[in-house]
Structure formats: structure tokens, C-alpha cells
Motif scaffolding. Structure first.
Motif, PDB file in Angstrom:
ATOM      1  N   HIS A   1      17.690  37.446  32.051  1.00  0.00           N
ATOM      2  CA  HIS A   1      19.090  37.020  32.144  1.00  0.00           C
ATOM      3  C   HIS A   1      19.191  35.784  33.041  1.00  0.00           C
ATOM      4  O   HIS A   1      18.322  35.555  33.878  1.00  0.00           O
TER       5      HIS A   1
ATOM      6  N   HIS B   1      21.043  33.028  35.866  1.00  0.00           N
ATOM      7  CA  HIS B   1      21.924  32.916  37.033  1.00  0.00           C
ATOM      8  C   HIS B   1      22.156  31.430  37.307  1.00  0.00           C
ATOM      9  O   HIS B   1      21.258  30.618  37.081  1.00  0.00           O
TER      10      HIS B   1
ATOM     11  N   HIS C   1      15.592  35.013  34.757  1.00  0.00           N
ATOM     12  CA  HIS C   1      14.572  35.901  35.333  1.00  0.00           C
ATOM     13  C   HIS C   1      14.738  37.330  34.821  1.00  0.00           C
ATOM     14  O   HIS C   1      15.709  37.659  34.152  1.00  0.00           O
TER      15      HIS C   1
ATOM     16  N   GLU D   1      13.861  41.598  36.152  1.00  0.00           N
ATOM     17  CA  GLU D   1      13.444  42.513  37.207  1.00  0.00           C
ATOM     18  C   GLU D   1      13.297  43.884  36.543  1.00  0.00           C
ATOM     19  O   GLU D   1      14.279  44.468  36.097  1.00  0.00           O
TER      20      GLU D   1
ATOM     21  N   GLN E   1      20.736  44.772  46.057  1.00  0.00           N
ATOM     22  CA  GLN E   1      20.835  43.362  45.699  1.00  0.00           C
ATOM     23  C   GLN E   1      22.155  42.822  46.218  1.00  0.00           C
ATOM     24  O   GLN E   1      23.225  43.362  45.929  1.00  0.00           O
TER      25      GLN E   1
HETATM   26 FE   FE2 Z   1      19.256  38.751  38.256  1.00  0.00          FE
END
Ligand code: FE2
Length: 290
Positions: free
Chosen positions: A61, A63, A105, A107, A120
């Protein structure tokens, strides 16, 4: 004039949220609280030993315009990004990622069972830095100073200072402090919190009183502090652990669309156009020629 202790101004208990591809987490604050916690935009807490709550992870996704700060307490998360960074964030590690002009990125949990727990935090970037070159900082737990307190307990200094010791994350535009503090039972600690800066605490374990005689704040709550120069923390019989975060407010307009936070709605439309067109990411990992 004696230095003023900051009172607790607002308590946030957050709400259960599904994020990424279906990760169950608690959002302590986010879009709806803007601009109360300026320069902080969002705080998510994930913590579960049930793999159904986390295995879906956060696939690729984008950012733009913010910094995302991941701090792991337990478990392991694998990450990769369009700058070419990849690796695993383990217990006690921090990933402080400045998305700047754009990063893509992912995760993903590096485990199929066991406890996965962490945070986060989204930190806003000033208008002048929103389209800056993305920067990735991976900080291992060994690089984070752990200070023993005279009264027992420990302070992990991730960013900012405690007792003259500076954390490894430096050069962040909003001048943040990010501490993880563990206190034994029946003790009091005072932490400086610069006047004019936003200051908050997230109670991880135990219950804590943030002013002499004030009611205790229980685990899983965020306390946002009012104005003053320092925060006073007292523990009861069980001790306590909390994150302590401060930063310089930006006082700039916020335009927010999912993982992209800019100043004006036109900048969001532009980002969406670029995502569709394929030129959202301005800085990529060098591609090796075959
Ligand atoms: Fe993210």
C-alpha cells in the motif's frame, strides 16, 4: 513560578478497527480527532495471540506526506518497500519511515502463531517536507538506550532525550520524544514536556496516575495532556508501563485520504491520479540491469 504539571485534558480509549487485509487492532485516535493531537495523526495498538487477528497483515500500500512509526513489543513483522528496504522488525525494534513524496510498502507477520503486539504511530510532516525524498530508518532494539531509574524501572529512549541520553531517531521535523517507560510499584517519575508541544501517554500495563491525587488511567487508554512544563506519573501496587510521546504542533491544514495526508484536497486528487497513472513513487530502488 514553579514549573506547572500538565493535567490530563482528554482520555481516549479508541475503538476496534480492521485494517490492512483484515488485521484486528485498536485505533486509539485517528482522522476524527484532527487537529487535537497535532502533529500526531493516528495511533494503532495491535496485540493478539490469535493468528486469525493478524496473519492477513498489511499487503502493499502507498503512503505520502507522513511518517509511520512501528514499534514492536512482541513477535516479528517482515517489511519491504519501494526504496528497496527489506527485513524483519522484531521485539523491541523500531521502524521510523518517512514517506515524504511517496513510498509503497508492506508489513506482514513473520509468524503463524504466538503473540504479536506493538504500535503504529503516524507523525505528520510539515507542508515544506511533504514532497521530500522518502527516508527509512530501521532501529534495532540493541541501538535503543535503556536507562535504569534510581527508583527502579527503566526508560527506553527511542527519540528525544531522557536524563541527557538521546535516542537513535534524530532529525525528525516535529522534534519528537518517544519513550517506553516501565515503573515499579508505588513510585513517582517526572518527565519534562516542553511548553507548547503536544504530549500524550499510552498506558500499556498497570494503571497510572498523572497528577497528584488524580484518578488512575487504566491500560489501553491514551491520556492527552494539557499545557504545562512536565508530566508527573505515579504507580499503584502493580506498577505500570507506558509510551510517552511529545512533538511540536504544525498548525497547518490537514487533508486526509486513507494512507495519504496532505494539506489541500487538490493534493489528494493529484496523489490518486498519480497512483492510477503509475508515477506516484518518485524515488525507487535502483534497478539492476541484466
Ligand atoms: Fe503502511
Amino acid at each position: 513560578m514553579p514549573e506547572a504539571i500538565r493535567p490530563v485534558e482528554t482520555l481516549y480509549k479508541g475503538q476496534e478497527t480492521l485494517e490492512g487485509a483484515g488485521v484486528r487492532l485498536r485505533r486509539l485516535f485517528g482522522n476524527r480527532e484532527v487537529p487535537k493531537l497535532d502533529p500526531f495523526l493516528l495511533l494503532d495498538h495491535f496485540g493478539s495471540a490469535d493468528p486469525h487477528d493478524y496473519v492477513a497483515g498489511f499487503p502493499w500500500h502507498p503512503h505520502r506526506g507522513i511518517e509511520t512509526v512501528t514499534y514492536m513489543l512482541d513477535g516479528r513483522v517482515a517489511h519491504g518497500d519501494s526504496l528497496g528496504n527489506e527485513g524483519v522488525i522484531g521485539a523491541g525494534d523500531v521502524q521510523w519511515m518517512s514517506a515524504g513524496s511517496g513510498i509503497i510498502h508492506q508489513e506482514m507477520p513473520e509468524q503463524r502463531d504466538g503473540l504479536l503486539r506493538g504500535f503504529q504511530l503516524w507523525v505528520n510532516l510539515p507542508a515544506s517536507e511533504k514532497m521530500s525524498t522518502p527516508a527509512y530508518r530501521g532501529v534495532g532494539t540493541d541501538e535503543i538506550p535503556r536507562l535504569s531509574l534510581p527508583t527502579g524501572g527503566r526508560v527506553h529512549v527511542i527519540a528525544g532525550r531522557h536524563d541527557g541520553v538521546e535516542g537513535p531517531v534524530r532529525g525528525i521535523p516535529v522534534d519528537p520524544t518517544y519513550l517506553d517507560v516501565e515503573l515499579p510499584s508505588s513510585t513517582t517519575l517526572e518527565l519534562p514536556a516542553r511548553r507548547g508541544y503536544t504530549a500524550l501517554a499510552f498506558v500499556i500495563d498497570g494503571s497510572l496516575s498523572f497528577a497528584p491525587g488524580a484518578p488512575a488511567v487504566r491500560a489501553d487508554h491514551v491520556a492527552l495532556f494539557g499545557e504545562g512544563e512536565r508530566v508527573s506519573v505515579s504507580t499503584g501496587p502493580d506498577g505500570g508501563r507506558f509510551l510517552f510521546v511529545t512533538g511540536r504542533p504544525l498548525r497547518e491544514p490537514v487533508a486526509w485520504y486513507g494512507p495519504i495526508v496532505m494539506n489541500r484536497p487538490e493534493e489528494l486528487s493529484q496523489a490518486v491520479v498519480e497512483l492510477r497513472r503509475g508515477d506516484f513513487v518518485k524515488h525507487r530502488a535502483p534497478v539492476l540491469e541484466e
